[in-house]
Structures are given as structure tokens and as C-alpha cells.
Design a protein around this motif. Structure first.
Motif, PDB file in Angstrom:
ATOM      1  N   GLN A 139       0.845  -1.201  -0.085  1.00 50.60           N
ATOM      2  CA  GLN A 139       0.034   0.064  -0.036  1.00 50.60           C
ATOM      3  C   GLN A 139       0.886   1.361   0.074  1.00 50.60           C
ATOM      4  N   PRO A 140       0.600   2.398  -0.403  1.00 48.72           N
ATOM      5  CA  PRO A 140       1.256   3.381  -0.532  1.00 48.72           C
ATOM      6  C   PRO A 140       1.613   4.034   0.714  1.00 48.72           C
ATOM      7  N   GLU A 141       2.932   4.630   1.012  1.00 48.67           N
ATOM      8  CA  GLU A 141       3.028   5.185   2.132  1.00 48.67           C
ATOM      9  C   GLU A 141       2.386   6.544   2.233  1.00 48.67           C
ATOM     10  N   ASP A 142       1.893   6.926   3.424  1.00 46.66           N
ATOM     11  CA  ASP A 142       1.289   8.191   3.844  1.00 46.66           C
ATOM     12  C   ASP A 142       1.841   9.260   4.752  1.00 46.66           C
ATOM     13  N   GLY A 143       2.926   9.122   4.765  1.00 46.90           N
ATOM     14  CA  GLY A 143       4.025   9.930   5.177  1.00 46.90           C
ATOM     15  C   GLY A 143       4.118   9.828   6.859  1.00 46.90           C
ATOM     16  N   ARG A 144       3.543   8.721   7.488  1.00 46.90           N
ATOM     17  CA  ARG A 144       3.295   8.599   8.834  1.00 46.90           C
ATOM     18  C   ARG A 144       4.762   8.072   9.497  1.00 46.90           C
ATOM     19  N   ILE A 145       4.919   8.574  10.899  1.00 48.66           N
ATOM     20  CA  ILE A 145       5.953   7.507  11.377  1.00 48.66           C
ATOM     21  C   ILE A 145       5.395   6.688  12.441  1.00 48.66           C
ATOM     22  N   VAL A 146       5.964   5.492  12.303  1.00 46.51           N
ATOM     23  CA  VAL A 146       5.517   4.231  13.269  1.00 46.51           C
ATOM     24  C   VAL A 146       6.555   4.139  14.294  1.00 46.51           C
ATOM     25  N   VAL A 147       6.301   4.068  15.519  1.00 46.43           N
ATOM     26  CA  VAL A 147       7.127   3.778  16.596  1.00 46.43           C
ATOM     27  C   VAL A 147       6.753   2.313  17.328  1.00 46.43           C
ATOM     28  N   VAL A 148       7.905   1.488  17.454  1.00 46.17           N
ATOM     29  CA  VAL A 148       7.397   0.174  17.862  1.00 46.17           C
ATOM     30  C   VAL A 148       8.106  -0.200  19.202  1.00 46.17           C
ATOM     31  N   PHE A 149       7.470  -0.573  20.015  1.00 49.42           N
ATOM     32  CA  PHE A 149       8.044  -1.184  21.379  1.00 49.42           C
ATOM     33  C   PHE A 149       7.768  -2.505  21.667  1.00 49.42           C
ATOM     34  N   GLY A 150       8.687  -3.515  21.671  1.00 50.15           N
ATOM     35  CA  GLY A 150       8.614  -4.974  21.634  1.00 50.15           C
ATOM     36  C   GLY A 150       7.985  -5.328  23.227  1.00 50.15           C
ATOM     37  N   ARG A 151       7.753  -6.717  23.247  1.00 54.75           N
ATOM     38  CA  ARG A 151       7.562  -7.279  24.525  1.00 54.75           C
ATOM     39  C   ARG A 151       8.626  -7.474  25.260  1.00 54.75           C
ATOM     40  N   GLY A 152       9.690  -7.585  24.734  1.00 52.05           N
ATOM     41  CA  GLY A 152      10.875  -7.915  25.870  1.00 52.05           C
ATOM     42  C   GLY A 152      11.637  -6.609  26.302  1.00 52.05           C
ATOM     43  N   GLY A 153      11.135  -5.317  25.890  1.00 59.43           N
ATOM     44  CA  GLY A 153      11.768  -4.161  26.515  1.00 59.43           C
ATOM     45  C   GLY A 153      10.984  -3.344  27.627  1.00 59.43           C
ATOM     46  N   GLU A 155      18.156  -1.014  22.246  1.00 57.21           N
ATOM     47  CA  GLU A 155      18.081  -1.144  23.586  1.00 57.21           C
ATOM     48  C   GLU A 155      19.033  -1.983  24.333  1.00 57.21           C
ATOM     49  N   ALA A 156      19.329  -1.943  25.767  1.00 52.28           N
ATOM     50  CA  ALA A 156      20.249  -2.528  26.359  1.00 52.28           C
ATOM     51  C   ALA A 156      19.922  -3.852  26.714  1.00 52.28           C
ATOM     52  N   ARG A 157      20.962  -4.857  26.130  1.00 51.29           N
ATOM     53  CA  ARG A 157      20.602  -6.093  26.184  1.00 51.29           C
ATOM     54  C   ARG A 157      21.482  -6.977  26.669  1.00 51.29           C
ATOM     55  N   ALA A 158      21.690  -8.257  27.151  1.00 52.25           N
ATOM     56  CA  ALA A 158      22.758  -8.936  27.533  1.00 52.25           C
ATOM     57  C   ALA A 158      23.699  -8.924  26.422  1.00 52.25           C
ATOM     58  N   TYR A 159      24.772  -9.201  26.495  1.00 56.25           N
ATOM     59  CA  TYR A 159      25.971  -9.376  25.564  1.00 56.25           C
ATOM     60  C   TYR A 159      25.820  -8.065  24.334  1.00 56.25           C
ATOM     61  N   GLY A 160      25.300  -7.192  24.694  1.00 51.76           N
ATOM     62  CA  GLY A 160      25.313  -6.151  23.537  1.00 51.76           C
ATOM     63  C   GLY A 160      24.473  -6.655  22.128  1.00 51.76           C
ATOM     64  N   GLU A 161      23.648  -7.503  22.542  1.00 53.26           N
ATOM     65  CA  GLU A 161      22.908  -7.946  21.288  1.00 53.26           C
ATOM     66  C   GLU A 161      22.278  -6.951  20.377  1.00 53.26           C
ATOM     67  N   GLN A 162      21.508  -6.078  20.929  1.00 49.39           N
ATOM     68  CA  GLN A 162      20.837  -5.115  20.025  1.00 49.39           C
ATOM     69  C   GLN A 162      22.002  -4.066  19.514  1.00 49.39           C
ATOM     70  N   GLU A 163      22.869  -3.585  20.212  1.00 51.69           N
ATOM     71  CA  GLU A 163      24.022  -2.521  19.580  1.00 51.69           C
ATOM     72  C   GLU A 163      24.576  -3.439  18.652  1.00 51.69           C
ATOM     73  N   ALA A 164      25.095  -4.577  18.797  1.00 57.31           N
ATOM     74  CA  ALA A 164      25.711  -5.299  17.623  1.00 57.31           C
ATOM     75  C   ALA A 164      25.194  -5.223  16.483  1.00 57.31           C
ATOM     76  N   GLY A 218      12.517   2.180  16.408  1.00 58.65           N
ATOM     77  CA  GLY A 218      12.356   1.246  17.379  1.00 58.65           C
ATOM     78  C   GLY A 218      13.609   0.701  17.320  1.00 58.65           C
ATOM     79  N   GLY A 219      13.354  -0.236  18.428  1.00 55.05           N
ATOM     80  CA  GLY A 219      15.042  -1.094  18.812  1.00 55.05           C
ATOM     81  C   GLY A 219      15.311  -1.796  17.757  1.00 55.05           C
ATOM     82  N   ALA A 220      16.260  -2.907  18.113  1.00 53.78           N
ATOM     83  CA  ALA A 220      16.927  -3.796  17.211  1.00 53.78           C
ATOM     84  C   ALA A 220      16.768  -5.238  17.572  1.00 53.78           C
ATOM     85  N   GLY A 221      15.543  -5.531  17.943  1.00 55.89           N
ATOM     86  CA  GLY A 221      14.978  -6.779  18.246  1.00 55.89           C
ATOM     87  C   GLY A 221      14.768  -7.500  17.120  1.00 55.89           C
ATOM     88  N   ASP A 222      15.159  -8.670  17.006  1.00 53.39           N
ATOM     89  CA  ASP A 222      14.922  -9.674  15.588  1.00 53.39           C
ATOM     90  C   ASP A 222      13.761  -9.699  15.149  1.00 53.39           C
TER      91      ASP A 222
END
Length: 346
Positions: free
Chosen positions: A184-198, A277-286, A255-259
Motif C-alpha cells: 500500500q502507498p506510504e502516507d508519510g506517517r512515523i511508526v514507533v514500535v516497542f516490543g514485548r521484551g523491553g 535497547e540495552a540487552r545482555a551481551y550487547g545484542e541489539q547494539e551489535a 524502534g529497537g534492534a530486536g529480531d
């Protein structure tokens, strides 16, 4: 009778469950039965590809930080609290299931302890290797115990501190379950996503961000805490089971860098402002560092200061979305299922 696969699913975050469901269905399409094993409280298991073995919770508190409070433990373990009846029961159920079903393979996503337990049960294992620095003793011993390792990301996103023998043992699956929603065409919106693990989003900070970029509609998915007066362009939807339809119209995803989110954003080919987001072993940062290195995302450490939002949104909108879309392999799921089936056949 075809020997089944047991798939251990970690209960922190939604990405493990989504990956297990996708792979399980792909294996079932090849004629390989798959039982999902884990703690599934609060998860709708109707989408499971087959039987589900629910285990007692092994957490010591409602919030899980991976620490067991033990003064000492064997070097090969991360999490092994003493005097926890739930852990005795869950390990007993795994052992009983293995003894009764004679599995061809145990997929472990993720737990160093379950990976080592599978080896003790004489069951070959495929251990999922996540992003981040995982060169500590428990991870390396779990990797050593495994028949093969599975990285649920492209090889181009792998970090630089991985021992060569670990990399040689790894099959890079790519993004699994990267299915696009109807276009579908983009309408210019910004979507912010927060996951279950954060930790979720903070309403006052979201309101400030939306107010600083008033020419864009802001749609927030996932848990949000706090209250206040929302600007007219801020819309909080709460937890949604499938973010893909919401992403389809987005000009920019934040959003974060969750899988799960990275996979969905890549499949949709969306411009991505990644706030790892801060995760063990620097998962999301990496993972975020890899995306930035490839020009596939704009990365900012942590939630930005309010005055930074106009510039960050402008830079995010200037990204080339084909960079992140190029990381998606259309046959990743089928290819990975075929390699797992080959491993089951020995």
C-alpha cells in the motif's frame, strides 16, 4: 514414524516465538513434525505448527534479568538457581519428552543450559547464535556441544569478535519469516514500535517527540507507560499482534534492534531509525552497528533528546530503503528448513 524436532523457545521477548512458529511450519511442510517447548504464559499458541509442551516458569521474579542470585555456579552455566522446583519440573518434562519421542534434533533458541542438557540427553542440537559478544564460557561450551549453530541474520551483519571455529560451525539463516504485508502507498506517517521484551515507551517523551515534528502523524505500537495530554498527531495503539499492516504505510519506522522488528522492517523495505535497547551481551547494539555499517539504518544510542527529533527524522527520511530491503533473502525460510531437515537425516 518420522522422528520429531523439539524446538526450545525462550520466553523473553516475542522474536523467539515468532521465529519458532515460522521455522516449525516450514519443517512441517517438509514432513518433519515439530514440538514447541517452553513457557508460554501470555502467548496465544494457536499459531503453533504442532504440539506444544508448556513448561513451568524458571524466573525468580516477574521481571527477568538473567541473574540467578547464586554466589557461585559452574562456569558452563549462566542461569542455574538452587532450590527452584519449577526448574526441576521443566528439565524433567524435557527429559521425559525426549525419552518418549526420540527426537532427531533439538533446536535451542536460546539457553546455554538447555543446549548442554540436550547433549546430556544424547540428542543432537542446533543452537541459535544471536548477535552480540558471546565469547564467554557458557556460550562457547553451548556452541561446542551443538551439532551446528544457526544465526538468524545475514552473514553481513555478523560481528567481528567471533572465534573462527564458531563462525565455521554457523549456518547464516538470514531474516526468518520476513513476509511482506499487502503493498500500500506510504502516507508519510512515523511508526514507533516497542516490543514485548523491553521497557516500553514513556508517554511524555513520545508526546514531546510528536510535538517537535508536527507535520507527521505518529503511530505508536506496543506498551506505553505514563499519561498526559497528547498532541493531535500522536496515536497510541497499544500491543498489536501483527505490526506489518501498520508498517506498510510508514515513511519512517522507529524502534529497537530486536529480531522481530528488524526482520519486519527489512521485509517491508522501510526507512529505519534504530534505537538499540540495552540487552545482555550487547545484542541489539551489535545488530544496530551492522545495520549502520551497511547504510541500512540510522542509529541513535538510546532515546533522543527532544531537540534532536527534527534532525533525526529528516535524516531518517533521507535513507535509501533499498539498502535494508537488500538484506532479505526470499528463500531464507525454505532454505533454512531444508538444511535443518538434512541435519535431522544425519
Amino acid at each position: 514414524m518420522t522422528r520429531p524436532v523439539g524446538y526450545y523457545v525462550h520466553h523473553q521477548g516475542a522474536g523467539h516465538w515468532q521465529r519458532a512458529v515460522a521455522l516449525g511450519h516450514a519443517l512441517r511442510a517438509l514432513g518433519r513434525p515439530c514440538t514447541l517447548i517452553g513457557t508460554f504464559a501470555g502467548i496465544d499458541t494457536a499459531a503453533a505448527p504442532g504440539p506444544v509442551l508448556d513448561l513451568p516458569d524458571d524466573r525468580l521474579a516477574d521481571t527477568f534479568d538473567g541473574r540467578d542470585g547464586a554466589a557461585g555456579r559452574p562456569d558452563a552455566f549462566h542461569y542455574a538457581p538452587l532450590n527452584h522446583p519449577g526448574i526441576r519440573t521443566r528439565m524433567g518434562r524435557i527429559a521425559a519428552w525426549a525419552a518418549e519421542n526420540d527426537p532427531a534434533l533439538m533446536i535451542v533458541d536460546v539457553s546455554c543450559e538447555v543446549a548442554l542438557f540436550a547433549r546430556l540427553l544424547s540428542v543432537p542440537s542446533l543452537v541459535v547464535r544471536l548477535s552480540g559478544s558471546r565469547t564467554d564460557t557458557p556460550h562457547l561450551e553451548a556452541f561446542r556441544a551443538a551439532s551446528r549453530l544457526l544465526a538468524p541474520f545475514p552473514a553481513s551483519l555478523d560481528g567481528g569478535d567471533v572465534p573462527e571455529w564458531v563462525r565455521d560451525k554457523t549456518d547464516f539463516a538470514g531474516f526468518l519469516g520476513a513476509e511482506s504485508a499487502p503493498s500500500q502507498p506510504e502516507d508519510g506517517r512515523i511508526v514507533v514500535v516497542f516490543g514485548r521484551g523491553g521497557e516500553g515507551g514513556a508517554f511524555p517523551r513520545l508526546a514531546e517527540a510528536a510535538a517537535r515534528v508536527p507535520d507527521r502523524e505518529w503511530h505508536v505500537l506496543g506498551p506505553v507507560t505514563g499519561a498526559g495530554t497528547a498532541p493531535k498527531n500522536l496515536h497510541c495503539h497499544g500491543w498489536v499482534g501483527d505490526v506489518r499492516p501498520h508498517l506498510a504505510a510508514a515513511a519512517l519506522v522507529i524502534g529497537g534492534a530486536g529480531d522481530g522488528l528488524v526482520t519486519a522492517v527489512a521485509a517491508q523495505g522501510k526507512r529505519f531509525l534504530c534505537l538499540p535497547e540495552a540487552r545482555a551481551y550487547g545484542e541489539q547494539e551489535a545488530k544496530a552497528e551492522g545495520l549502520a555499517r551497511l547504510g541500512a539504518a540510522l542509529v541513535h544510542p538510546g532515546w533522543p533528546e527532544v531537540e534532536a527529533w527534527p534532525s533525526l527524522v529528516a535524516r531518517g527520511l533521507a535513507l535509501d530503503p533499498t539498502r535494508i530491503r537488500a538484506l532479505v533473502e526470499p528463500d531464507a525460510l525454505a532454505r533454512t528448513a531444508a538444511s535443518i531437515e538434512a541435519l535431522c537425516r544425519g
